[in-house]
Design a protein around this motif. Structure first.
Motif, PDB file in Angstrom:
ATOM      1  N   ASP B 299      52.049  32.162  51.209  1.00 45.88           N
ATOM      2  CA  ASP B 299      51.969  31.176  52.279  1.00 45.88           C
ATOM      3  C   ASP B 299      51.620  29.800  51.706  1.00 45.88           C
ATOM      4  OD1 ASP B 299      51.412  31.472  55.564  1.00 45.88           O
ATOM      5  OD2 ASP B 299      50.597  29.669  54.591  1.00 45.88           O
ATOM      6  N   ALA B 300      50.679  29.798  50.775  1.00 43.12           N
ATOM      7  CA  ALA B 300      50.224  28.527  50.189  1.00 43.12           C
ATOM      8  C   ALA B 300      51.354  27.815  49.448  1.00 43.12           C
ATOM      9  CB  ALA B 300      49.041  28.789  49.252  1.00 43.12           C
ATOM     10  N   ILE B 301      52.148  28.557  48.673  1.00 39.47           N
ATOM     11  CA  ILE B 301      53.205  27.856  47.924  1.00 39.47           C
ATOM     12  C   ILE B 301      54.293  27.313  48.842  1.00 39.47           C
ATOM     13  CG2 ILE B 301      52.935  28.786  45.580  1.00 39.47           C
ATOM     14  CD1 ILE B 301      55.150  30.765  46.223  1.00 39.47           C
ATOM     15  N   GLU B 302      54.561  28.027  49.962  1.00 40.01           N
ATOM     16  CA  GLU B 302      55.540  27.487  50.916  1.00 40.01           C
ATOM     17  C   GLU B 302      55.069  26.123  51.428  1.00 40.01           C
ATOM     18  OE1 GLU B 302      58.460  28.584  51.476  1.00 40.01           O
ATOM     19  OE2 GLU B 302      58.321  30.618  50.632  1.00 40.01           O
ATOM     20  N   VAL B 339      44.259  31.747  39.250  1.00 37.46           N
ATOM     21  CA  VAL B 339      44.175  33.191  39.487  1.00 37.46           C
ATOM     22  C   VAL B 339      43.442  33.394  40.805  1.00 37.46           C
ATOM     23  CG1 VAL B 339      43.490  35.426  38.565  1.00 37.46           C
ATOM     24  CG2 VAL B 339      44.088  33.562  36.999  1.00 37.46           C
ATOM     25  N   ALA B 340      44.212  33.819  41.830  1.00 43.14           N
ATOM     26  CA  ALA B 340      43.639  33.953  43.167  1.00 43.14           C
ATOM     27  C   ALA B 340      43.282  35.414  43.405  1.00 43.14           C
ATOM     28  CB  ALA B 340      44.645  33.478  44.209  1.00 43.14           C
ATOM     29  N   GLU B 341      42.029  35.680  43.702  1.00 50.48           N
ATOM     30  CA  GLU B 341      41.623  37.073  43.920  1.00 50.48           C
ATOM     31  C   GLU B 341      40.406  37.156  44.832  1.00 50.48           C
ATOM     32  OE1 GLU B 341      40.569  38.888  40.149  1.00 50.48           O
ATOM     33  OE2 GLU B 341      40.117  36.962  39.256  1.00 50.48           O
ATOM     34  N   ASN B 342      40.288  38.333  45.474  1.00 56.37           N
ATOM     35  CA  ASN B 342      39.188  38.575  46.407  1.00 56.37           C
ATOM     36  C   ASN B 342      38.008  39.237  45.702  1.00 56.37           C
ATOM     37  OD1 ASN B 342      41.180  38.434  49.065  1.00 56.37           O
ATOM     38  ND2 ASN B 342      39.002  38.137  49.461  1.00 56.37           N
ATOM     39  N   ASN B 343      37.450  38.513  44.730  1.00 52.37           N
ATOM     40  CA  ASN B 343      36.279  39.013  44.006  1.00 52.37           C
ATOM     41  C   ASN B 343      35.706  37.844  43.226  1.00 52.37           C
ATOM     42  OD1 ASN B 343      37.822  38.675  41.629  1.00 52.37           O
ATOM     43  ND2 ASN B 343      38.742  40.690  41.967  1.00 52.37           N
ATOM     44  N   ARG B 358      45.313  25.447  25.667  1.00 51.44           N
ATOM     45  CA  ARG B 358      45.727  24.170  26.265  1.00 51.44           C
ATOM     46  C   ARG B 358      46.009  24.290  27.765  1.00 51.44           C
ATOM     47  NH1 ARG B 358      51.107  24.680  27.052  1.00 51.44           N
ATOM     48  NH2 ARG B 358      52.097  26.223  25.725  1.00 51.44           N
ATOM     49  N   ILE B 359      46.233  25.493  28.250  1.00 47.13           N
ATOM     50  CA  ILE B 359      46.501  25.658  29.678  1.00 47.13           C
ATOM     51  C   ILE B 359      45.178  25.866  30.418  1.00 47.13           C
ATOM     52  CG2 ILE B 359      47.682  27.072  31.417  1.00 47.13           C
ATOM     53  CD1 ILE B 359      49.687  27.851  29.221  1.00 47.13           C
ATOM     54  N   ASP B 360      44.970  25.058  31.466  1.00 48.03           N
ATOM     55  CA  ASP B 360      43.766  25.239  32.284  1.00 48.03           C
ATOM     56  C   ASP B 360      43.907  26.510  33.100  1.00 48.03           C
ATOM     57  OD1 ASP B 360      42.419  23.074  31.468  1.00 48.03           O
ATOM     58  OD2 ASP B 360      43.099  21.752  33.089  1.00 48.03           O
ATOM     59  N   ILE B 361      42.866  27.329  33.117  1.00 52.13           N
ATOM     60  CA  ILE B 361      42.890  28.543  33.940  1.00 52.13           C
ATOM     61  C   ILE B 361      41.785  28.410  34.983  1.00 52.13           C
ATOM     62  CG2 ILE B 361      42.659  31.050  33.946  1.00 52.13           C
ATOM     63  CD1 ILE B 361      43.554  30.853  30.934  1.00 52.13           C
ATOM     64  N   ILE B 362      42.217  28.389  36.243  1.00 50.00           N
ATOM     65  CA  ILE B 362      41.267  28.137  37.328  1.00 50.00           C
ATOM     66  C   ILE B 362      41.220  29.346  38.267  1.00 50.00           C
ATOM     67  CG2 ILE B 362      40.758  26.619  39.322  1.00 50.00           C
ATOM     68  CD1 ILE B 362      42.844  24.814  37.226  1.00 50.00           C
ATOM     69  N   GLY B 363      40.028  29.804  38.532  1.00 48.27           N
ATOM     70  CA  GLY B 363      39.874  30.938  39.442  1.00 48.27           C
ATOM     71  C   GLY B 363      39.732  30.460  40.879  1.00 48.27           C
ATOM     72  N   VAL B 364      40.501  31.078  41.781  1.00 49.72           N
ATOM     73  CA  VAL B 364      40.313  30.840  43.217  1.00 49.72           C
ATOM     74  C   VAL B 364      39.770  32.154  43.764  1.00 49.72           C
ATOM     75  CG1 VAL B 364      41.374  30.045  45.357  1.00 49.72           C
ATOM     76  CG2 VAL B 364      42.361  29.377  43.147  1.00 49.72           C
ATOM     77  N   GLN B 365      38.491  32.152  44.032  1.00 50.22           N
ATOM     78  CA  GLN B 365      37.850  33.441  44.331  1.00 50.22           C
ATOM     79  C   GLN B 365      37.156  33.424  45.682  1.00 50.22           C
ATOM     80  OE1 GLN B 365      35.486  33.109  40.883  1.00 50.22           O
ATOM     81  NE2 GLN B 365      37.169  33.613  39.520  1.00 50.22           N
ATOM     82  N   ARG B 366      37.320  34.514  46.396  1.00 51.06           N
ATOM     83  CA  ARG B 366      36.587  34.662  47.648  1.00 51.06           C
ATOM     84  C   ARG B 366      35.947  36.045  47.663  1.00 51.06           C
ATOM     85  NH1 ARG B 366      38.059  32.590  53.691  1.00 51.06           N
ATOM     86  NH2 ARG B 366      36.084  33.281  54.563  1.00 51.06           N
ATOM     87  N   TYR B 367      34.681  36.088  47.978  1.00 50.96           N
ATOM     88  CA  TYR B 367      33.998  37.387  47.893  1.00 50.96           C
ATOM     89  C   TYR B 367      33.004  37.561  49.038  1.00 50.96           C
ATOM     90  CZ  TYR B 367      31.528  33.942  45.030  1.00 50.96           C
ATOM     91  OH  TYR B 367      30.965  32.793  44.578  1.00 50.96           O
ATOM     92  N   MET B 375      44.763  27.959  52.591  1.00 55.54           N
ATOM     93  CA  MET B 375      44.150  26.629  52.440  1.00 55.54           C
ATOM     94  C   MET B 375      43.253  26.556  51.209  1.00 55.54           C
ATOM     95  SD  MET B 375      44.724  23.967  53.841  1.00 55.54           S
ATOM     96  CE  MET B 375      44.036  22.626  52.879  1.00 55.54           C
ATOM     97  N   GLU B 376      42.582  27.673  50.908  1.00 53.62           N
ATOM     98  CA  GLU B 376      41.671  27.667  49.752  1.00 53.62           C
ATOM     99  C   GLU B 376      42.453  27.498  48.451  1.00 53.62           C
ATOM    100  OE1 GLU B 376      38.316  30.724  50.128  1.00 53.62           O
ATOM    101  OE2 GLU B 376      39.683  31.361  51.704  1.00 53.62           O
ATOM    102  N   ILE B 377      43.623  28.132  48.412  1.00 51.70           N
ATOM    103  CA  ILE B 377      44.451  28.020  47.213  1.00 51.70           C
ATOM    104  C   ILE B 377      45.015  26.602  47.108  1.00 51.70           C
ATOM    105  CG2 ILE B 377      46.506  28.915  46.044  1.00 51.70           C
ATOM    106  CD1 ILE B 377      45.961  31.593  47.557  1.00 51.70           C
ATOM    107  N   ILE B 378      45.490  26.087  48.259  1.00 55.21           N
ATOM    108  CA  ILE B 378      46.053  24.730  48.267  1.00 55.21           C
ATOM    109  C   ILE B 378      45.003  23.719  47.814  1.00 55.21           C
ATOM    110  CG2 ILE B 378      46.983  22.907  49.772  1.00 55.21           C
ATOM    111  CD1 ILE B 378      48.167  25.252  51.509  1.00 55.21           C
ATOM    112  N   ARG B 379      43.787  23.879  48.319  1.00 50.91           N
ATOM    113  CA  ARG B 379      42.703  22.958  47.948  1.00 50.91           C
ATOM    114  C   ARG B 379      42.462  22.995  46.435  1.00 50.91           C
ATOM    115  NH1 ARG B 379      38.232  24.925  50.969  1.00 50.91           N
ATOM    116  NH2 ARG B 379      39.460  24.546  52.846  1.00 50.91           N
ATOM    117  N   ALA B 380      42.462  24.197  45.866  1.00 49.78           N
ATOM    118  CA  ALA B 380      42.204  24.332  44.431  1.00 49.78           C
ATOM    119  C   ALA B 380      43.305  23.660  43.614  1.00 49.78           C
ATOM    120  CB  ALA B 380      42.107  25.802  44.064  1.00 49.78           C
ATOM    121  N   VAL B 381      44.573  23.835  44.074  1.00 47.55           N
ATOM    122  CA  VAL B 381      45.689  23.224  43.349  1.00 47.55           C
ATOM    123  C   VAL B 381      45.593  21.698  43.442  1.00 47.55           C
ATOM    124  CG1 VAL B 381      48.207  23.017  43.230  1.00 47.55           C
ATOM    125  CG2 VAL B 381      47.161  25.238  43.714  1.00 47.55           C
ATOM    126  N   LYS B 382      45.302  21.217  44.641  1.00 43.83           N
ATOM    127  CA  LYS B 382      45.222  19.760  44.839  1.00 43.83           C
ATOM    128  C   LYS B 382      44.098  19.157  44.008  1.00 43.83           C
ATOM    129  CE  LYS B 382      47.453  18.902  49.238  1.00 43.83           C
ATOM    130  NZ  LYS B 382      47.251  18.734  50.687  1.00 43.83           N
TER     131      LYS B 382
END
Lengths: 278, 387
Positions: B299-302, B339-343, B358-367, B375-382
């Motif tokens: 949904d977020a990428i759409e 990396v989006a995950e429920n933990n 060299r690649i940034d690795i960002i966790g999008v986590q909800r627990y 929206m949480e993923i979109i916010r992290a990307v932005k």
């Protein structure tokens, strides 16, 4: 040429002998008894599955030429339940030590008995944890010394027979290694019994239990089984005081009126399938 | 009873929960033995199996606990039946020792884990993906696990069948990682006809019994120990064993036993890996997710694509063995990976392991037991773009 005894046909020729058991141990005699009984009943080797958990007696399946499953500590009965449910024709035998069946596997023991699943449990009771080096077991008598009870055991021991009787087992017997003919007779009845069968066999561990409790000679231990064994019929006439330290042997229950678990599941399947036809 | 609706070409359509779809998949895959213990949020699977199995001559049993359940299905599989159990976090923890047993004795079983929040009793009725690592490293010792994860009800059905096929193909336990959301959500399910199912059956030995060596790989590095009762009598033990199944202490045999249970999976990882890509052709940012988190990511990428943010998604269907090469290839030209995950961050660890610094690795986590929101993923990307 020297003729090998019949039991050799039932041992695995590829297995490197000798066994893991110490000299003087009772498990070898029990292994022989199991083999002789299976042979005398004429069971096809392919149709026998021997399952065990962890411990000295649980090593029996490694050496014998049946379908064998040497599993995790205390869990032999649920593994056996799975095998029996999928293949009800199979003769499923479980060998378990006292620690394996009554401590870590106590819950599985009572539930297998409750379901009356057609499995024979041979409970080899040597009153101690042998394989791990002589720690206290749920069957160690009060005041006996073990490596984790150096000042004497204060935990009251379990009576496996009473536990099985109250949990609903339909065949319950107790014997000793000394009374090996009697043991074989009980095993014979147990293997033919339809339903959960317990045969408790009092065994000796001279190397650990004996050495720690002033009886390091296996012959002394075996003779004490002879001296302390009291038949069920005689025991009924004795007082509690007289029975102290005695081993009550005999068949405590043989009830063929209860339906075996896989049979009642087969009935259930039939009922469900008949309902679904219309 | 009303007749089930069907598609134009005659496939039954159902509107069911993930847990019910799992039951349908298991029955279609040929599962004929189920042993389990009730636990939220997976109980509907046990309920469904208790209803369906007797109808087709299969066997259901409710055991005294999860330890007994997994033991029973290993026994059932050793006796030749395709066998399965279903549980959630606490039960999965209890099963671990015997899952290890199944790895070393190489007996195929399927374990469904409908994940809930943990540790301990945790959040029985809320979702989580916090058993991601336990599925890989849960039992003690060295081994390699197969865990796969669906993100829709149709996929639950299809991947339950896949799980049985993988288990039989590699003679090993296979874990189907669902989560509470996938287990309880209702969606359309289209059932397959029996003739369309590609099912893998137990690979049976063909040699004379006296030549039989149970743990000598028969085909493609995989050994398939014969079911009991066929005439092949051999030793099955949880001790490290040689190829005949007897316990061993010899260095070379110990190594070969451990390597065989690893290599049979690692060598075939290309065959096991499954994933799905979305908008990966021109992406500058990559999202990695599985299960319910992947639904939020889709949904977020759409939404982001509509705003011309060049973001793509790899939705993992195979979690273990970790699909490192596909991720490496996809991430190579990206600026950042999410990396989006429920933990609290589990899948992010193998991602860090495979990607260059060299690649940034960002966790999008909800627990907090709630599903990850787009929206949480979109916010992290932005935040990453405009930082």
């Amino acid at each position: 040429m020297h003729k090998l005894p019949e039991v050799y046909d039932y041992l695995r020729w590829r297995k490197r002998f000798p066994t893991v058991w110490c000299s003087g141990c009772g498990i070898g005699s029990i292994t022989g008894a199991i083999i002789r009984v299976v042979r005398s009943l004429g069971f096809d080797k392919d149709n026998v599955t021997l399952i065990s958990g962890i411990g000295c007696s649980s090593r029996i399946p490694i050496y014998v030429d049946f379908n064998t499953l040497h599993t995790t500590h205390g869990r032999a009965l649920p593994f056996a339940t799975g095998v029996k449910l999928v293949n009800p024709e199979m003769n499923v035998i479980v060998v378990s030590g006292d620690g394996d069946a009554l401590a870590i596997g106590g819950n599985h023991f009572i539930h297998a008995a409750r379901r009356n699943i057609g499995v024979t449990l041979i409970l080899v009771n040597n009153s101690i944890y042998g394989m791990t080096g002589g720690q206290v077991a749920p069957t160690t008598p009060i005041d006996a010394i073990a490596h984790t009870a150096p000042y004497g055991n204060i935990d009251p021991p379990f009576d496996a027979v009473q536990l099985a009787l109250s949990s609903g087992a339909t065949f319950v017997a107790r014997s000793t290694v000394y009374h090996i003919i009697q043991t074989e007779n009980y095993l014979k009845k147990a293997f033919q019994h339809k339903g959960f069968a317990l045969v408790e066999i009092i065994s000796q561990c001279p190397v650990l239990f004996g050495r720690l409790n002033k009886m390091p000679d296996p012959v002394d231990m075996i003779m004490s089984q002879k001296e302390n064994a009291v038949n069920l019929v005689k025991a009924k006439k004795m007082t509690e005081e007289e029975l102290k330290g005695k081993i009550i042997t005999g068949i405590f229950r043989e009830d063929n009126s209860k339906v075996e678990y896989t049979e009642s599941y087969a009935h259930l399947i039939q009922r469900v399938q008949n309902q679904n036809e219309f | 009873m009303p007749l089930p609706r069907t598609t134009a070409d005659g496939h039954p359509i159902m509107f069911v929960q993930g847990n019910e779809a799992c039951v349908q998949g298991a029955i279609a895959a040929g599962c004929r033995f189920f042993a389990g213990y009730p636990i939220t949020p997976s109980s509907e699977i046990a309920e469904g199996m208790s209803r369906e199995l007797p109808k087709i001559g299969g066997t259901f049993i409710q055991m005294e606990d999860e330890i007994a359940s997994i033991a029973a299905i290993i026994g059932g599989s050793a006796a030749g039946a395709k066998s399965m159990t279903a549980t959630s976090g606490p039960g999965f923890s209890l099963m671990q020792e015997n899952i290890g047993y199944a790895y070393i004795v190489e007996i195929p079983i399927v374990i469904i884990n409908v994940q809930r929040g943990g540790p301990s009793t945790g959040l029985p009725t809320k979702l989580s993906q916090s058993d991601t690592m336990q599925a890989r490293w849960g039992t003690h010792g060295d081994y390699t696990a197969i865990a796969i994860a669906p993100s829709s009800i149709q996929e639950v059905y299809d991947m339950t069948i896949d799980a049985f096929n993988l288990a039989e193909k590699y003679s090993t336990p296979v874990i189907l990682l669902m989560d509470e959301l996938i287990g309880h959500m209702r969606e359309k399910l289209i059932l397959k006809h029996d003739c369309e199912l590609e099912l893998r059956e137990r690979c049976l030995p063909e040699v004379p019994t006296e030549w039989y060596v149970p743990y000598k790989s028969q085909t493609n590095l995989v050994s398939h120990p014969a079911p009991f009762g066929m005439g092949y009598r051999y030793s099955v033990t949880g001790l490290i064993h040689d190829t005949t199944g007897f316990p061993t202490q010899i260095s070379a045999e110990i190594k070969s036993n451990l390597e065989s249970i690893r290599n049979k999976i690692i060598t075939h990882r290309q065959d096991i890996w499954k994933w799905q890509e979305y908008y990966t052709e021109d992406m500058k940012y990559l999202i990695i997710a599985y299960g319910s988190a992947a639904r939020a990511a889709r949904d977020a990428i759409e939404t982001m694509r509509a705003k011309r943010i060049k973001v793509g998604l790899i939705e993992l269907k195979t979690i273990w063995p970790f699909p490192d090469n596909p991720i490496k290839k996809l991430a190579y030209h990206t600026k950042a990976v999410f990396v989006a995950e429920n933990n609290m961050g589990q899948l992010i660890h193998p991602v860090r392991e495979v990607l260059p610094e060299r690649i940034d690795i960002i966790g999008v986590q909800r627990y907090d037991g709630r599903p990850l929101e787009p929206m949480e993923i979109i916010r992290a990307v932005k935040e990453e773009i405009y930082a």
